[in-house]
Design an enzyme around this catalytic site. Structure first.
Site, PDB file in Angstrom:
ATOM      1  N   LYS A 114       4.780  30.517 -28.218  1.00  0.00           N
ATOM      2  CA  LYS A 114       5.947  29.654 -27.998  1.00  0.00           C
ATOM      3  C   LYS A 114       7.142  30.063 -28.850  1.00  0.00           C
ATOM      4  O   LYS A 114       8.285  29.930 -28.420  1.00  0.00           O
ATOM      5  CB  LYS A 114       5.582  28.187 -28.242  1.00  0.00           C
ATOM      6  CG  LYS A 114       4.647  27.650 -27.169  1.00  0.00           C
ATOM      7  CD  LYS A 114       4.706  26.148 -27.016  1.00  0.00           C
ATOM      8  CE  LYS A 114       3.960  25.754 -25.741  1.00  0.00           C
ATOM      9  NZ  LYS A 114       3.889  24.336 -25.522  1.00  0.00           N
ATOM     10  N   LYS A 207      -0.655  31.382 -17.824  1.00  0.00           N
ATOM     11  CA  LYS A 207      -1.065  29.997 -17.567  1.00  0.00           C
ATOM     12  C   LYS A 207       0.035  29.228 -16.819  1.00  0.00           C
ATOM     13  O   LYS A 207       1.216  29.432 -17.086  1.00  0.00           O
ATOM     14  CB  LYS A 207      -1.357  29.389 -18.944  1.00  0.00           C
ATOM     15  CG  LYS A 207      -1.381  27.902 -19.056  1.00  0.00           C
ATOM     16  CD  LYS A 207      -1.658  27.497 -20.488  1.00  0.00           C
ATOM     17  CE  LYS A 207      -0.464  26.799 -21.102  1.00  0.00           C
ATOM     18  NZ  LYS A 207      -0.609  25.362 -21.263  1.00  0.00           N
ATOM     19  N   LYS A 210       4.512  23.791 -17.795  1.00  0.00           N
ATOM     20  CA  LYS A 210       5.715  23.004 -17.498  1.00  0.00           C
ATOM     21  C   LYS A 210       6.983  23.779 -17.852  1.00  0.00           C
ATOM     22  O   LYS A 210       8.023  23.590 -17.268  1.00  0.00           O
ATOM     23  CB  LYS A 210       5.737  21.721 -18.331  1.00  0.00           C
ATOM     24  CG  LYS A 210       4.683  20.721 -17.994  1.00  0.00           C
ATOM     25  CD  LYS A 210       4.998  19.414 -18.725  1.00  0.00           C
ATOM     26  CE  LYS A 210       3.745  18.800 -19.290  1.00  0.00           C
ATOM     27  NZ  LYS A 210       3.404  19.310 -20.635  1.00  0.00           N
TER      28      LYS A 210
END
Ligand code: AQP
Length: 345
Positions: A114, A207, A210
């Site tokens: 991230k 993956k 969102k």
């Protein structure tokens, strides 16, 4: 001591929920609420580890709560609330910031993914995220945590934190009446089902998420039937027909992902799906997949929309859940303070 079975899990209000959230975690949440005491949280404090527009965040907290109920969580059976309303999460997270070691957090792959290349610019909250997650679970001394495969490493860290806390404070814990010196349980991950890691529709090695910039990469519960069908039709595949056996998925992650999704949505296993569709072209399989995906996600999406039209109801569910959550977490946090040596009035 033998810990009472208690289930805890949460999702971030960082957008609308998608098929990965549903198949990876929520299917198990729904199943478990009939068997155990379950606490399901909208983890808004986790969401703000990356920038969130305040108005959108408020709407997403209510939207995710509506989605929980629409998917099948019963606010009478399960405790549903948003994390920031129960201050014990943040309080215990601070204690865990002082228990967890830097070296442990440095190994967390989700932070690396991230934060990306611009690590220096990532928030401290994003780095300490797994400590807050450990606090979410252990503020209730929860024993079972149903999550998707991507949360496995964070769960292992929560277990390490529980163990280190028990070791560091063993003398005090025993003095508080816990003869075996274990105040916190070591929570078990519950990662089961044919779709514990649903992959992006655009790239079978990534993956479904969102925060993927491409909306075509995921099926949102807010998507209408036409959008679901279009996204499945556009999903990346390869020119070969579907294999007849699982070994035939080698080097074909997109095919494997779509078959796994179909299996999960129809309650079958992968060999059963291949028995039906092996040797057939993707065009035929995609039609069948679109039909089952539309049925499940369409039903949840329509119900979530209906519930969202009544924010007063959603807020009343969150208020009731907060009250019930605090009734469990406050005495546990009081004991933590006693064990650590923090005075309280
Ligand atoms: N693709 C997935 N397959 C299976 N399970 C998944 N989960 C998430 N994506 C998949 C599971 O859903 C639960 C809630 O996840 P989250 O909202 O807390 O955050 P996340 O894991 O970071 O999910 P996203 O969609 O990727 O959100 P963003 O993009 O905001 O980071 C967890 O149990 C997770 O395992």
């Amino acid at each position: 001591m033998a810990f009472k079975t208690r289930v805890f899990s949460g999702m971030q209000p960082t957008g609308s929920l998608h098929l990965g959230n549903y198949l990876g975690a929520m299917v198990n949440w729904i199943r478990m609420q009939d068997e155990h005491e379950c606490i399901y949280c909208v983890v808004d404090l986790h969401a703000i580890t990356v920038w969130q527009d305040p108005a959108e965040l408020r709407a997403a907290i209510r939207g995710v709560t509506a989605a929980y109920i629409a998917a099948g969580l019963d606010p009478k059976k399960s405790i549903l609330f948003n994390q920031s309303q129960v201050p014990e999460h943040a309080e215990l997270a601070w204690v865990f910031n002082c228990v967890a070691r830097l070296g442990w957090l440095n190994r967390m792959t989700q932070f690396k993914e991230k934060a990306g290349k611009d690590r220096e610019n990532a928030s401290v909250g994003l780095y300490a995220y797994p400590n807050l997650m450990a606090a979410d679970i252990l503020a209730y001394r929860a024993t079972h945590v149903p999550v998707g495969e991507d949360q496995k490493q964070h769960l292992e860290l929560a277990r390490d934190i529980a163990q280190k806390f028990n070791n560091d404070f063993r003398k005090e814990i025993v003095a508080q009446g816990y003869a075996d010196g274990n105040f916190f349980p070591q929570p078990d991950p519950v990662i089961t089902g044919p779709a514990t890691r649903v992959m992006s529709l655009r790239d079978g090695t990534k993956k479904m998420s969102k925060s993927d910039p491409s909306d075509l990469s995921r099926i949102n519960i807010t998507d209408d039937a036409d959008t679901v069908a279009r996204k499945i039709q556009k999903a990346k595949t390869d020119p070969e027909p579907l294999p007849s056996e699982q070994a035939g998925f080698a080097g074909r992650p997109e095919a494997e992902n779509l078959v796994g999704i179909y299996a999960a949505l129809t309650g079958q296993n992968v060999p059963q799906v291949l028995g039906e569709f092996g040797g057939q072209q993707f065009s035929i399989f995609k039609k069948a997949l679109a039909e089952v995906a539309t049925q499940t996600m369409g039903r949840i999406g329509a119900e979530a929309k209906r519930l969202s039209a009544d924010p007063g109801y959603i807020d009343s569910v969150l208020a009731d859940g907060t009250r019930r959550a605090r009734a469990i977490a406050t005495p546990i946090m009081d004991e933590v303070k006693d064990i650590v040596g923090l005075l309280r009035a």
